[in-house]
Write a protein that holds these residues in place. Structure first.
Motif, mmCIF file in Angstrom:
data_model
loop_
_atom_site.group_PDB
_atom_site.id
_atom_site.type_symbol
_atom_site.label_atom_id
_atom_site.label_comp_id
_atom_site.label_asym_id
_atom_site.label_seq_id
_atom_site.Cartn_x
_atom_site.Cartn_y
_atom_site.Cartn_z
ATOM 1 N N ALA A 10 5.968 23.404 17.432
ATOM 2 C CA ALA A 10 6.315 22.496 16.339
ATOM 3 C C ALA A 10 7.825 22.445 16.126
ATOM 4 O O ALA A 10 8.391 21.372 15.892
ATOM 5 C CB ALA A 10 5.605 22.912 15.053
ATOM 6 N N LEU A 11 8.491 23.593 16.209
ATOM 7 C CA LEU A 11 9.950 23.620 16.063
ATOM 8 C C LEU A 11 10.643 22.881 17.206
ATOM 9 O O LEU A 11 11.568 22.092 16.975
ATOM 10 C CB LEU A 11 10.460 25.069 15.986
ATOM 11 N N HIS A 96 -5.547 27.809 16.260
ATOM 12 C CA HIS A 96 -4.328 27.569 15.480
ATOM 13 C C HIS A 96 -4.692 26.638 14.323
ATOM 14 O O HIS A 96 -5.800 26.099 14.271
ATOM 15 C CB HIS A 96 -3.212 26.979 16.351
ATOM 16 N N LEU A 97 -3.756 26.463 13.418
ATOM 17 C CA LEU A 97 -4.011 25.708 12.195
ATOM 18 C C LEU A 97 -3.535 24.272 12.327
ATOM 19 O O LEU A 97 -2.404 24.022 12.735
ATOM 20 C CB LEU A 97 -3.280 26.386 11.029
ATOM 21 N N HIS A 98 -4.410 23.334 12.007
ATOM 22 C CA HIS A 98 -4.021 21.943 11.782
ATOM 23 C C HIS A 98 -4.128 21.735 10.276
ATOM 24 O O HIS A 98 -5.190 21.960 9.689
ATOM 25 C CB HIS A 98 -4.958 20.974 12.508
ATOM 26 N N ALA A 99 -3.042 21.327 9.665
ATOM 27 C CA ALA A 99 -3.007 21.242 8.200
ATOM 28 C C ALA A 99 -3.445 19.886 7.667
ATOM 29 O O ALA A 99 -3.747 19.765 6.487
ATOM 30 C CB ALA A 99 -1.603 21.562 7.692
ATOM 31 N N VAL A 100 -3.442 18.863 8.517
ATOM 32 C CA VAL A 100 -3.892 17.527 8.106
ATOM 33 C C VAL A 100 -4.895 17.018 9.130
ATOM 34 O O VAL A 100 -4.918 17.457 10.274
ATOM 35 C CB VAL A 100 -2.725 16.526 7.947
ATOM 36 N N ARG A 109 1.798 13.877 10.474
ATOM 37 C CA ARG A 109 1.366 15.134 11.091
ATOM 38 C C ARG A 109 2.550 15.940 11.596
ATOM 39 O O ARG A 109 2.581 17.162 11.459
ATOM 40 C CB ARG A 109 0.357 14.860 12.213
ATOM 41 N N ILE A 110 3.561 15.266 12.158
ATOM 42 C CA ILE A 110 4.760 15.973 12.613
ATOM 43 C C ILE A 110 5.500 16.581 11.422
ATOM 44 O O ILE A 110 5.956 17.731 11.483
ATOM 45 C CB ILE A 110 5.672 15.044 13.433
ATOM 46 N N LEU A 111 5.608 15.846 10.334
ATOM 47 C CA LEU A 111 6.254 16.370 9.129
ATOM 48 C C LEU A 111 5.559 17.641 8.655
ATOM 49 O O LEU A 111 6.204 18.657 8.391
ATOM 50 C CB LEU A 111 6.248 15.314 8.015
ATOM 51 N N VAL A 112 4.242 17.597 8.575
ATOM 52 C CA VAL A 112 3.496 18.755 8.077
ATOM 53 C C VAL A 112 3.547 19.912 9.072
ATOM 54 O O VAL A 112 3.716 21.067 8.669
ATOM 55 C CB VAL A 112 2.046 18.365 7.733
ATOM 56 N N GLU A 113 3.442 19.629 10.361
ATOM 57 C CA GLU A 113 3.532 20.708 11.348
ATOM 58 C C GLU A 113 4.904 21.368 11.314
ATOM 59 O O GLU A 113 5.019 22.585 11.454
ATOM 60 C CB GLU A 113 3.207 20.198 12.744
ATOM 61 N N THR A 114 5.938 20.575 11.121
ATOM 62 C CA THR A 114 7.283 21.135 10.994
ATOM 63 C C THR A 114 7.369 21.998 9.742
ATOM 64 O O THR A 114 7.914 23.114 9.782
ATOM 65 C CB THR A 114 8.345 20.018 10.959
ATOM 66 N N ALA A 115 6.835 21.512 8.643
ATOM 67 C CA ALA A 115 6.833 22.295 7.398
ATOM 68 C C ALA A 115 6.090 23.612 7.583
ATOM 69 O O ALA A 115 6.566 24.669 7.146
ATOM 70 C CB ALA A 115 6.213 21.475 6.271
ATOM 71 N N MET A 116 4.946 23.552 8.241
ATOM 72 C CA MET A 116 4.162 24.775 8.472
ATOM 73 C C MET A 116 4.941 25.753 9.357
ATOM 74 O O MET A 116 4.928 26.959 9.116
ATOM 75 C CB MET A 116 2.815 24.429 9.108
ATOM 76 N N ALA A 117 5.630 25.241 10.375
ATOM 77 C CA ALA A 117 6.431 26.105 11.239
ATOM 78 C C ALA A 117 7.589 26.727 10.455
ATOM 79 O O ALA A 117 7.910 27.909 10.634
ATOM 80 C CB ALA A 117 6.955 25.308 12.434
ATOM 81 N N LEU A 118 8.192 25.930 9.581
ATOM 82 C CA LEU A 118 9.314 26.451 8.796
ATOM 83 C C LEU A 118 8.870 27.506 7.790
ATOM 84 O O LEU A 118 9.675 28.351 7.394
ATOM 85 C CB LEU A 118 10.068 25.310 8.123
#
Length: 175
Positions: A10-11, A96-100, A109-118
C-alpha cells in the motif's frame, strides 16, 4: 520484517501514485495497475483516472505529514468512507485486511489502504522512512524500506545523478 506485506504494498502504491504527478498528465493507469494490482472494481475510464489524479495531493499530504498530523489525516480519510473491514486472501496473498468493499471506487480504496498502512507507520514510529527525495531538483516522495535507513532518493535515477555530481565535484577539487 519492518511492515507486513500489505502495508508495504500500500505504501509503495501510494508513493508511486503521488510521484506520477510529474510530469503532469503522464499518469498511466494500466502501468500503475500492472505494478500494483488492485482487486475489486476497476473502471479504467476517464472518471477513474481523474479521481486518481485528484487523490495525489491528499496522499502526498498524508505521507509527508509529521506524526501527529499524519494521524489526523488518517482519521479524516477513514471518516470520509463507509468502512466494511474483513479479512481476505486472494491471488497468492495470505490473509490481510480489506477495509472497504471491493465495489467502492478505486481512488477510495487506495485512500483507505494508504490510511491503513499509515496506521502501522504511526504506531511503529517510522514516519521518517517517508520523505521528499534528497535530490535538490526533485520533489518526489522517497520511501525508505531499507534495514539501515539509507535510502534518500526517490529513484535510482536521482541517486545516480547525485552520485555522479558528487564524484565530479571531488575530481574537480583534486585537480
Amino acid at each position: 520484517m519492518m511492515f507486513t506485506d500489505d502495508t508495504t504494498e500500500a505504501l509503495l502504491a501510494a508513493v508511486a501514485l503521488v510521484n506520477s504527478a510529474e510530469p503532469p498528465d503522464s499518469f498511466d493507469l494500466d502501468a500503475f495497475l500492472r505494478d500494483y494490482p488492485y482487486t475489486g472494481r476497476i473502471d479504467r475510464d476517464d472518471a477513474e483516472r481523474r479521481d486518481l489524479r485528484a487523490l495525489r495531493p491528499r496522499l502526498r499530504a498524508m505521507l509527508l505529514a509529521p506524526r501527529d498530523d499524519m494521524a489526523a489525516e488518517v482519521n479524516d480519510a477513514l471518516a470520509d468512507v463507509r468502512l466494511s473491514p474483513r479479512l481476505t486472501r486472494h491471488e497468492g496473498t495470505d490473509w490481510h485486511l480489506h477495509a472497504v468493499a471491493d465495489d467502492h471506487p478505486l481512488a477510495e480504496r487506495i485512500l483507505v489502504e494508504t490510511a491503513m498502512a499509515l496506521i502501522d507507520v504511526i504506531r511503529a514510529g517510522e514516519g521518517s522512512r517517508i520523505s521528499v527525495c534528497a535530490d535538490d531538483q526533485c520533489h518526489a516522495v522517497a520511501l525508505d524500506l531499507s534495514r539501515n535507513r539509507s535510502r534518500r532518493y526517490c529513484s535510482t535515477t536521482c541517486a545516480n545523478r547525485n552520485a555522479v555530481a558528487a564524484y565530479r565535484a571531488r575530481r574537480a577539487a583534486t585537480v
